[in-house]
Design a protein around this motif. Structure first.
Motif, PDB file in Angstrom:
ATOM      1  N   ASP A  69       0.854  -1.457  -0.096  1.00 39.80           N
ATOM      2  CA  ASP A  69       0.021  -0.077   0.269  1.00 39.80           C
ATOM      3  C   ASP A  69       0.951   0.957  -0.643  1.00 39.80           C
ATOM      4  OD1 ASP A  69       0.677   0.786   2.525  1.00 39.80           O
ATOM      5  OD2 ASP A  69      -0.386  -0.435   3.216  1.00 39.80           O
ATOM      6  N   ALA A  70       0.393   2.439  -0.014  1.00 39.05           N
ATOM      7  CA  ALA A  70       1.185   4.094  -0.328  1.00 39.05           C
ATOM      8  C   ALA A  70       2.049   3.680   0.802  1.00 39.05           C
ATOM      9  CB  ALA A  70       0.125   4.560  -0.666  1.00 39.05           C
ATOM     10  N   SER A  71       1.330   3.476   2.245  1.00 38.29           N
ATOM     11  CA  SER A  71       2.407   3.764   3.088  1.00 38.29           C
ATOM     12  C   SER A  71       2.932   2.693   2.814  1.00 38.29           C
ATOM     13  CB  SER A  71       1.099   3.351   4.951  1.00 38.29           C
ATOM     14  OG  SER A  71       1.591   3.720   6.169  1.00 38.29           O
ATOM     15  N   CYS A  72       2.850   1.774   2.938  1.00 38.47           N
ATOM     16  CA  CYS A  72       4.384   0.533   3.291  1.00 38.47           C
ATOM     17  C   CYS A  72       5.110   0.878   1.718  1.00 38.47           C
ATOM     18  CB  CYS A  72       3.889  -0.718   2.742  1.00 38.47           C
ATOM     19  SG  CYS A  72       3.037  -1.131   4.264  1.00 38.47           S
ATOM     20  N   SER A  73       5.122   1.564   0.666  1.00 37.70           N
ATOM     21  CA  SER A  73       5.753   1.277   0.141  1.00 37.70           C
ATOM     22  C   SER A  73       6.694   3.345   0.799  1.00 37.70           C
ATOM     23  CB  SER A  73       5.010   2.616  -1.344  1.00 37.70           C
ATOM     24  OG  SER A  73       3.984   1.191  -1.702  1.00 37.70           O
ATOM     25  N   ASN A  74       6.386   3.835   1.440  1.00 36.43           N
ATOM     26  CA  ASN A  74       6.269   5.123   1.697  1.00 36.43           C
ATOM     27  C   ASN A  74       7.587   4.870   2.395  1.00 36.43           C
ATOM     28  OD1 ASN A  74       7.273   8.612   1.440  1.00 36.43           O
ATOM     29  ND2 ASN A  74       5.602   8.849   3.605  1.00 36.43           N
ATOM     30  N   VAL A  75       7.187   4.051   3.339  1.00 33.41           N
ATOM     31  CA  VAL A  75       8.591   3.951   4.278  1.00 33.41           C
ATOM     32  C   VAL A  75       9.849   2.514   3.770  1.00 33.41           C
ATOM     33  CG1 VAL A  75       9.299   1.718   5.917  1.00 33.41           C
ATOM     34  CG2 VAL A  75       6.970   2.763   6.588  1.00 33.41           C
ATOM     35  N   VAL A  76       9.869   2.119   2.386  1.00 32.55           N
ATOM     36  CA  VAL A  76      10.458   1.680   1.742  1.00 32.55           C
ATOM     37  C   VAL A  76      11.115   1.913   0.864  1.00 32.55           C
ATOM     38  CG1 VAL A  76      11.396  -0.412   0.108  1.00 32.55           C
ATOM     39  CG2 VAL A  76       8.863  -0.749   1.543  1.00 32.55           C
ATOM     40  N   LEU A  77      10.376   3.562   1.025  1.00 33.71           N
ATOM     41  CA  LEU A  77      11.610   3.858  -0.547  1.00 33.71           C
ATOM     42  C   LEU A  77      12.704   5.257   0.198  1.00 33.71           C
ATOM     43  CD1 LEU A  77       9.287   4.210  -3.086  1.00 33.71           C
ATOM     44  CD2 LEU A  77      11.038   3.322  -2.901  1.00 33.71           C
ATOM     45  N   ARG A  78      11.553   5.496   1.765  1.00 33.12           N
ATOM     46  CA  ARG A  78      12.280   6.449   2.552  1.00 33.12           C
ATOM     47  C   ARG A  78      13.543   6.102   3.247  1.00 33.12           C
ATOM     48  NH1 ARG A  78      10.522  11.262   3.075  1.00 33.12           N
ATOM     49  NH2 ARG A  78       8.559  11.589   2.782  1.00 33.12           N
ATOM     50  N   SER A  79      12.999   4.534   3.078  1.00 32.78           N
ATOM     51  CA  SER A  79      14.727   3.867   3.571  1.00 32.78           C
ATOM     52  C   SER A  79      15.972   3.737   2.655  1.00 32.78           C
ATOM     53  CB  SER A  79      14.353   2.502   4.181  1.00 32.78           C
ATOM     54  OG  SER A  79      13.670   2.289   5.084  1.00 32.78           O
ATOM     55  N   LEU A  80      15.074   3.661   1.370  1.00 31.92           N
ATOM     56  CA  LEU A  80      16.577   3.671   0.657  1.00 31.92           C
ATOM     57  C   LEU A  80      16.841   5.224  -0.009  1.00 31.92           C
ATOM     58  CD1 LEU A  80      14.806   1.197  -2.225  1.00 31.92           C
ATOM     59  CD2 LEU A  80      16.479   1.096  -0.806  1.00 31.92           C
ATOM     60  N   LEU A  81      16.069   5.839   0.461  1.00 32.90           N
ATOM     61  CA  LEU A  81      16.702   7.047   0.362  1.00 32.90           C
ATOM     62  C   LEU A  81      17.756   7.815   1.057  1.00 32.90           C
ATOM     63  CD1 LEU A  81      16.231  10.256  -0.826  1.00 32.90           C
ATOM     64  CD2 LEU A  81      14.575  10.812   0.160  1.00 32.90           C
ATOM     65  N   ASP A  82      17.142   7.130   3.028  1.00 32.77           N
ATOM     66  CA  ASP A  82      18.648   7.437   3.637  1.00 32.77           C
ATOM     67  C   ASP A  82      19.466   6.435   3.314  1.00 32.77           C
ATOM     68  OD1 ASP A  82      19.315   8.110   6.746  1.00 32.77           O
ATOM     69  OD2 ASP A  82      18.772   5.726   6.811  1.00 32.77           O
ATOM     70  N   LEU A  83      19.183   4.768   2.663  1.00 29.90           N
ATOM     71  CA  LEU A  83      20.721   4.661   2.650  1.00 29.90           C
ATOM     72  C   LEU A  83      21.674   5.444   0.924  1.00 29.90           C
ATOM     73  CD1 LEU A  83      21.785   1.703   2.420  1.00 29.90           C
ATOM     74  CD2 LEU A  83      20.874   0.870   0.705  1.00 29.90           C
ATOM     75  N   ALA A  84      21.008   5.546   0.599  1.00 24.68           N
ATOM     76  CA  ALA A  84      21.492   6.545  -0.893  1.00 24.68           C
ATOM     77  C   ALA A  84      22.308   8.138   0.118  1.00 24.68           C
ATOM     78  CB  ALA A  84      20.433   7.024  -2.213  1.00 24.68           C
ATOM     79  N   VAL A  85      21.264   8.339   0.586  1.00 25.78           N
ATOM     80  CA  VAL A  85      22.510   9.890   1.118  1.00 25.78           C
ATOM     81  C   VAL A  85      23.101   9.580   2.241  1.00 25.78           C
ATOM     82  CG1 VAL A  85      21.667  11.707   2.050  1.00 25.78           C
ATOM     83  CG2 VAL A  85      20.566  11.324   0.575  1.00 25.78           C
ATOM     84  N   ASN A  86      22.321   8.332   2.877  1.00 27.71           N
ATOM     85  CA  ASN A  86      23.031   8.542   4.231  1.00 27.71           C
ATOM     86  C   ASN A  86      24.294   7.453   4.267  1.00 27.71           C
ATOM     87  OD1 ASN A  86      22.621  11.107   5.245  1.00 27.71           O
ATOM     88  ND2 ASN A  86      20.681   9.849   5.757  1.00 27.71           N
ATOM     89  N   GLY A  87      24.409   6.152   3.439  1.00 24.94           N
ATOM     90  CA  GLY A  87      24.541   4.639   3.697  1.00 24.94           C
ATOM     91  C   GLY A  87      25.616   4.379   2.576  1.00 24.94           C
TER      92      GLY A  87
END
Length: 155
Positions: A69-87
Motif C-alpha cells: 500500500d502507499a504507506s508501506c511503499s513510502n517506508v520502503v522508499l524512505r529507507s532507500l533514500l536514506d541508504l542513498a544519501v547517508n549509506g
C-alpha cells in the motif's frame, strides 16, 4: 568485501536493521506466503537488507514497492533514500506509478517510451516543465507520475 570477524558481521547486521527500520522485528521469523509473520513492508525491507549486508556499492531494485500500500511503499522508499544519501550506496529502482511524495524523493528519473527509448532523464522537479514545453498538459489535482505514464504510453 568479506567480513572477517563475528563482531564485524554483527555490526553490519545491526547497521542494516537500523537503516531498514527492522529492529523491532529482528527476532521474528519472516514466514511464508501461507504463514505470514511480518508485514509486506517488513518483508520487502528484509529482502533489501539481505542484499545490504554484503555492502554493495550499487543496488538495483525491480519494483521494490509492488504489492504494497502507499504507506508501506513510502517506508520502503524512505529507507532507500536514506541508504542513498547517508549509506553511500547508489540505488537504482524501477517504480511504477509512485505517489506524489515518493516521486519527488528521487534525485533523477529516467522515463522510457513504449519502444524502450529514453523520453526524459533528469530531476523530477524539471520533468513537468520539459513536457509542457513539448505542448503536453498536466490536469490540475492529478499525480504528475500518472500523467507522465499516460504521456509515455501514448494514452
Amino acid at each position: 568485501m568479506a567480513l572477517s570477524s563475528l563482531e564485524e558481521r554483527r555490526k553490519v547486521v545491526n547497521e542494516v536493521l537500523g537503516m531498514m527500520a527492522l529492529r523491532m522485528a529482528q527476532s521474528y521469523r519472516v514466514g511464508s506466503v501461507g504463514a505470514r509473520i511480518i508485514s509486506g513492508g517488513q518483508r520487502k525491507r528484509v529482502n533489501i537488507g539481505v542484499e545490504l549486508v554484503s555492502r554493495p556499492p550499487l543496488l538495483f531494485l525491480d519494483e521494490p514497492t509492488s504489492g504494497l500500500d502507499a504507506s508501506c511503499s513510502n517506508v520502503v522508499l524512505r529507507s532507500l533514500l536514506d541508504l542513498a544519501v547517508n549509506g553511500g550506496v547508489n540505488v537504482v529502482a524501477v517504480i511504477h506509478q509512485p505517489r506524489h511524495s515518493v516521486f519527488h524523493m528521487f534525485h533523477e528519473i529516467h522515463l522510457l517510451g513504449e519502444s524502450g527509448s529514453t523520453v526524459y532523464h533528469g530531476p523530477p522537479g524539471k520533468v513537468r516543465e520539459y513536457f509542457e514545453s513539448l505542448m503536453y498538459s498536466f490536469p490540475p489535482f492529478e499525480n504528475v507520475a500518472d500523467t507522465l505514464l499516460d504521456i509515455v504510453t501514448g494514452r
